[in-house]
Design a protein around this motif. Structure first.
Motif, PDB file in Angstrom:
ATOM      1  N   ARG A   1      45.183  54.400  43.490  1.00 31.77           N
ATOM      2  CA  ARG A   1      46.158  54.374  44.586  1.00 31.77           C
ATOM      3  C   ARG A   1      46.678  52.951  44.691  1.00 31.77           C
ATOM      4  N   MET A   2      47.834  52.721  44.104  1.00 28.94           N
ATOM      5  CA  MET A   2      48.416  51.382  44.110  1.00 28.94           C
ATOM      6  C   MET A   2      49.327  51.207  45.326  1.00 28.94           C
ATOM      7  N   THR A   3      49.548  49.925  45.682  1.00 26.59           N
ATOM      8  CA  THR A   3      50.473  49.612  46.773  1.00 26.59           C
ATOM      9  C   THR A   3      51.643  48.807  46.222  1.00 26.59           C
ATOM     10  N   TYR A   4      52.785  48.920  46.887  1.00 24.14           N
ATOM     11  CA  TYR A   4      53.956  48.145  46.478  1.00 24.14           C
ATOM     12  C   TYR A   4      53.634  46.652  46.467  1.00 24.14           C
ATOM     13  N   LYS A   5      52.896  46.215  47.462  1.00 26.72           N
ATOM     14  CA  LYS A   5      52.578  44.789  47.589  1.00 26.72           C
ATOM     15  C   LYS A   5      51.854  44.277  46.346  1.00 26.72           C
ATOM     16  N   ASN A   6      50.847  45.026  45.875  1.00 24.99           N
ATOM     17  CA  ASN A   6      50.080  44.582  44.708  1.00 24.99           C
ATOM     18  C   ASN A   6      50.855  44.753  43.407  1.00 24.99           C
ATOM     19  N   VAL A   7      51.645  45.815  43.306  1.00 23.77           N
ATOM     20  CA  VAL A   7      52.478  46.007  42.108  1.00 23.77           C
ATOM     21  C   VAL A   7      53.492  44.870  42.007  1.00 23.77           C
ATOM     22  N   ASN A   8      54.053  44.458  43.137  1.00 20.95           N
ATOM     23  CA  ASN A   8      55.008  43.349  43.129  1.00 20.95           C
ATOM     24  C   ASN A   8      54.344  42.029  42.749  1.00 20.95           C
ATOM     25  N   LYS A   9      53.062  41.870  43.102  1.00 20.00           N
ATOM     26  CA  LYS A   9      52.334  40.672  42.673  1.00 20.00           C
ATOM     27  C   LYS A   9      52.255  40.619  41.152  1.00 20.00           C
TER      28      LYS A   9
ATOM     29  N   VAL B   1      47.526  39.379  38.830  1.00 21.81           N
ATOM     30  CA  VAL B   1      46.933  40.711  38.684  1.00 21.81           C
ATOM     31  C   VAL B   1      45.781  40.848  39.668  1.00 21.81           C
ATOM     32  N   PRO B   2      45.967  41.619  40.740  1.00 21.65           N
ATOM     33  CA  PRO B   2      44.893  41.792  41.729  1.00 21.65           C
ATOM     34  C   PRO B   2      43.677  42.479  41.115  1.00 21.65           C
ATOM     35  N   ILE B   3      42.526  42.283  41.729  1.00 22.28           N
ATOM     36  CA  ILE B   3      41.292  42.926  41.264  1.00 22.28           C
ATOM     37  C   ILE B   3      41.468  44.442  41.309  1.00 22.28           C
ATOM     38  N   GLY B   4      41.098  45.100  40.209  1.00 22.48           N
ATOM     39  CA  GLY B   4      41.220  46.549  40.114  1.00 22.48           C
ATOM     40  C   GLY B   4      42.500  47.012  39.440  1.00 22.48           C
ATOM     41  N   TYR B   5      43.413  46.070  39.163  1.00 19.72           N
ATOM     42  CA  TYR B   5      44.697  46.414  38.535  1.00 19.72           C
ATOM     43  C   TYR B   5      44.745  46.007  37.056  1.00 19.72           C
ATOM     44  N   GLU B   6      43.646  45.432  36.538  1.00 22.60           N
ATOM     45  CA  GLU B   6      43.660  44.864  35.188  1.00 22.60           C
ATOM     46  C   GLU B   6      44.084  45.887  34.120  1.00 22.60           C
ATOM     47  N   GLU B   7      43.492  47.079  34.141  1.00 20.90           N
ATOM     48  CA  GLU B   7      43.791  48.059  33.084  1.00 20.90           C
ATOM     49  C   GLU B   7      45.159  48.710  33.261  1.00 20.90           C
ATOM     50  N   TYR B   8      45.827  48.428  34.398  1.00 23.93           N
ATOM     51  CA  TYR B   8      47.132  49.046  34.660  1.00 23.93           C
ATOM     52  C   TYR B   8      48.288  48.060  34.477  1.00 23.93           C
ATOM     53  N   GLU B   9      47.964  46.813  34.094  1.00 24.06           N
ATOM     54  CA  GLU B   9      49.027  45.818  33.948  1.00 24.06           C
ATOM     55  C   GLU B   9      50.034  46.243  32.873  1.00 24.06           C
TER      56      GLU B   9
END
Length: 713
Positions: A356-364, A371-379
């Motif tokens: 469950r991603m958020t716009y805020k973290n995707v924009n980061k 790359v926020p924690i937990g988003y590494e494999e989705y970069e």
């Protein structure tokens, strides 16, 4: 027969007797006479024809008489909005006892100034009102929230439902007493006016929006399982092992879309858009379905959401929550490197969202390379999506997609629902990616059924009124702007070229907003005429069935046509009869929700500005009228400077230049000017904010504006 009668009258060019009309129709029997009379009466009721004093019939005079909806403001004058036409000014002396929202017959009294007078009230849409209940001289009286409804309502003691002074109530208007006095009865006590949340609830109730669910409906919902059961997977394509995820706002709970992406060896992209299969749970003719139809849409307000579906569905089994098996309808598209959809599949599926991603973290990730924690494999998938979204947007722009890029305000409230801040809503790369992917899926679904030539519900946006566009361009020329667009035919590319010419101007927000107002509203319709704003030949709403009833209907149609293969005459006839009224109802419900959202925003902005009375700010003139000018501050809060508060001179409104012009030196205030103001008043009840110009001077040099010497001052 109605069309034949209209053609006969049109070709004849003058009033005709019923006998002459019957002769032309070749209907001379008694039954024929009854049929002709029935159609003549209907045409007369619809104001398509009119009857003379000699009982002859002629076409309705559309030049001097118009039918539309009356909108009244707090200053008691108003405008009649004519569908696919202009708005006509109605002075308070020319209302003829009509009230706000009435459907009226209007006579044009000045074609040049677009002014009219009401000659007849055709129908009254307002029969329920919200207000504060008080006792006055031992008589129950309702002080209406909406001061545009200029009537007095008295409540008999037996019909108060126990309401006390200060209670906000929903009441029904029962009968007319005399002049502007009506009787009514209380239907529901909403709560005391000072209770938290009653301010918003009062607006919701006044617009007839349902905000509770019946006990019987909740029982129906309780029978629906909390988790997907094995037998429900039969016949579905299993996508639970695929890397599928969602991107939404931080506080979103009703998640109805998920996405996936791959890159093929030949360079093409495989985009998957997976939408919650709400129609699996919301069965036809169920109480849940009937209520969803009535609501038409969820309503998103400052401190709450009024959902179309109960929370157990909208936030539970239908929401594509991370790590949960969910039933979906998938649209899988193969898209080439130029943004063209070269193949597509629509099918029933089951997914399990991996993140469950958020716009805020995707924009980061995509804007700041963080790359926020937990988003590494989705970069890598996110960057691939970003590449595809840019390709899709470029393709849309090349065909004429109109980017208005108008900022929106976001109201921040505390735990009691009180407005504590107003900020610009941020729209980043992540938000654009989801928008581009949803548009692609909506077009893919719409074109699939369109070319099958089956009944369907489309999202349409008609061409703008040519006269309104010309008036806008005339204003631009008067204000000194050069526009390079070709104006022989108004196309999406022409509108986009106008915006391109204006985008670097400091007044862009004001001018683009004015251009947007000259466009038609997008609506739902059974007939496909394309979507002008998207420059799309074929468009629908498929991607939000949790919060929009048309999307739910589209899912139902896809299942019948594509999966169950029910395309027999009975099915086709059923939807040919049902879909036109469904589309009209959905469009009306959407408009009501927009009206509610705007009213709440206006009220909360006024509540916020109550804390800043006496403060000075710089703002921009966004609108001018006969009674003043509207100034927008940096945070998009808008207030009114009344014309009579301009102390150093008398000013008048110059319609040609949309300016307030000084009588002394012919200088004044025009659209886009920067003005330094002081906040003088704010009213939650009236949803208004008042400004005054500091020292009656602008921060920039006064500019001369053209004066029409023949104009009344």
């Amino acid at each position: 027969m109605e069309e034949k009668i209209i053609d006969i009258l049109k070709n004849n060019g003058q009033a005709m007797s019923i006998d002459h009309i019957r002769e032309r129709l070749e209907l001379t029997t008694v039954e024929g006479l009854k049929e002709v009379m029935k159609n003549l009466n209907q045409l007369e009721d619809d104001y398509k024809i009119t009857r003379t004093k000699k009982n002859n019939y002629m076409l309705f005079d559309n030049t001097n008489f118009k039918i539309g909806t009356l909108s009244v403001n707090s200053r008691k004058f108003g405008f009649v909005d004519i569908p696919n036409d202009n708005s006509y000014y109605i002075d308070k002396r020319n209302m003829d006892k009509a009230i706000h929202s009435d459907k009226v017959l209007m006579e044009v009294i000045d074609h040049e100034k677009k002014e009219g007078k009401v000659v007849k009230v055709l129908s009254r849409t307002i029969n329920q009102v919200v207000g504060e209940f008080i006792y006055k001289k031992n008589k129950g009286v309702l002080v209406l929230d909406d001061d545009k409804i200029n009537v007095k309502i008295e409540i008999d003691k037996k019909k108060t439902m126990g309401a006390m002074d200060g209670h906000k109530v929903l009441a029904k208007i029962t009968n007319h007493v005399k002049d502007d006095i009506y009787r009514g009865e209380i239907l529901k006590v909403l709560g005391h006016k000072n209770d938290p949340g009653i301010d918003i609830l009062s607006i919701v109730a006044s617009l007839g929006i349902s905000y509770t669910f019946s006990e019987d409906l909740i029982k129906e919902v309780d029978a629906i399982p909390y988790e997907v059961e094995k037998e429900e997977l039969i016949g579905r394509i299993d996508l639970r092992d695929k890397q599928i995820f969602t991107i939404d706002g931080d506080d979103t709970k009703d998640i109805d879309d998920a996405i996936s992406i791959e890159r093929l060896e030949n360079g093409n992209y495989v985009l998957g858009v997976h939408i919650a299969d709400v129609s699996h749970y919301v069965k036809e003719n169920s109480l849940i379905e009937e209520e969803a139809y009535l609501r038409g849409t969820s309503v998103y307000l400052a401190d709450r959401v009024i959902p179309m579906l109960p929370h157990k569905l909208s936030n539970g089994i239908c929401s594509l929550n991370e790590g949960s098996d969910r039933l979906t309808l998938s649209c899988e598209m193969i898209i080439d490197e130029k943004g063209k959809i070269i193949d597509k599949k629509i099918f029933e599926s089951v997914i399990s969202s991996k993140k469950r991603m958020t716009y805020k973290n995707v924009n980061k990730v995509l804007e700041e390379n963080i790359v926020p924690i937990g988003y590494e494999e989705y970069e890598q998938p996110l960057r691939l999506m970003h590449d595809l979204a840019r390709i899709l947007r470029k393709e849309k722009i090349n065909r004429g997609y109109i980017e208005f890029d108008i900022d929106e305000a976001k109201i921040v409230v505390d735990e009691k629902g009180t407005a504590i801040d107003v900020v610009r809503r941020y729209r980043g790369v992540g938000e654009n990616i989801i928008e581009d992917f949803m548009i692609a899926a909506n077009e893919a679904v719409a074109s699939t059924v369109y070319y099958m030539e089956l009944p369907f519900i489309y999202r349409i946006h008609g061409e703008p009124n040519a006269e309104k566009i010309q008036n806008f361009l005339k204003l631009l020329r008067v204000l000194g702007y050069k526009i390079n667009a070709r104006l022989d035919k108004v196309t999406p590319k022409v509108v986009q070229s106008i915006l391109d010419d204006l985008k670097d101007k400091k007044e862009f927000y004001v001018l683009s907003s004015l251009l947007l107002r000259s466009m038609q509203k997008a609506i739902y319709d059974y007939n496909n005429i394309g979507h002008f704003g998207l420059a799309s030949d074929c468009y629908t709403h498929f991607t939000s069935p949790i919060r929009r009833y048309p999307d739910l209907t589209v899912h139902r149609l896809l299942k019948k046509y594509l999966f169950k293969h029910k395309i027999d005459n009975e099915t086709i006839n059923y939807f040919e009869n049902k879909l036109p009224s469904l589309a009209k109802h959905a469009s009306d419900a959407e408009q009501t929700s927009i009206e509610c959202e705007r009213a709440v925003d206006d009220m909360k902005m006024a509540e916020y500005m109550l804390n800043y009375i006496g403060n000075e700010y710089e703002g921009m003139i966004t609108g001018t009228t006969t009674f003043g000018m509207f100034i927008m501050l940096e945070n998009l809060v808008e207030g009114l400077v009344r014309i009579d508060s301009l102390a150093n001179d008398r000013y008048f409104y110059d319609e040609e230049t949309s300016s307030l012009v000084s009588q002394k030196n012919k200088r004044g205030y025009r659209l886009g000017d920067k003005v330094k103001i002081v906040v003088t008043a704010a009213s939650k009840e009236k949803r208004t904010i008042d400004f005054e110009v500091v020292d009656n001077r602008r921060t920039e040099q006064f500019q001369k504006v053209k004066q029409n010497d023949g104009r009344k001052k």
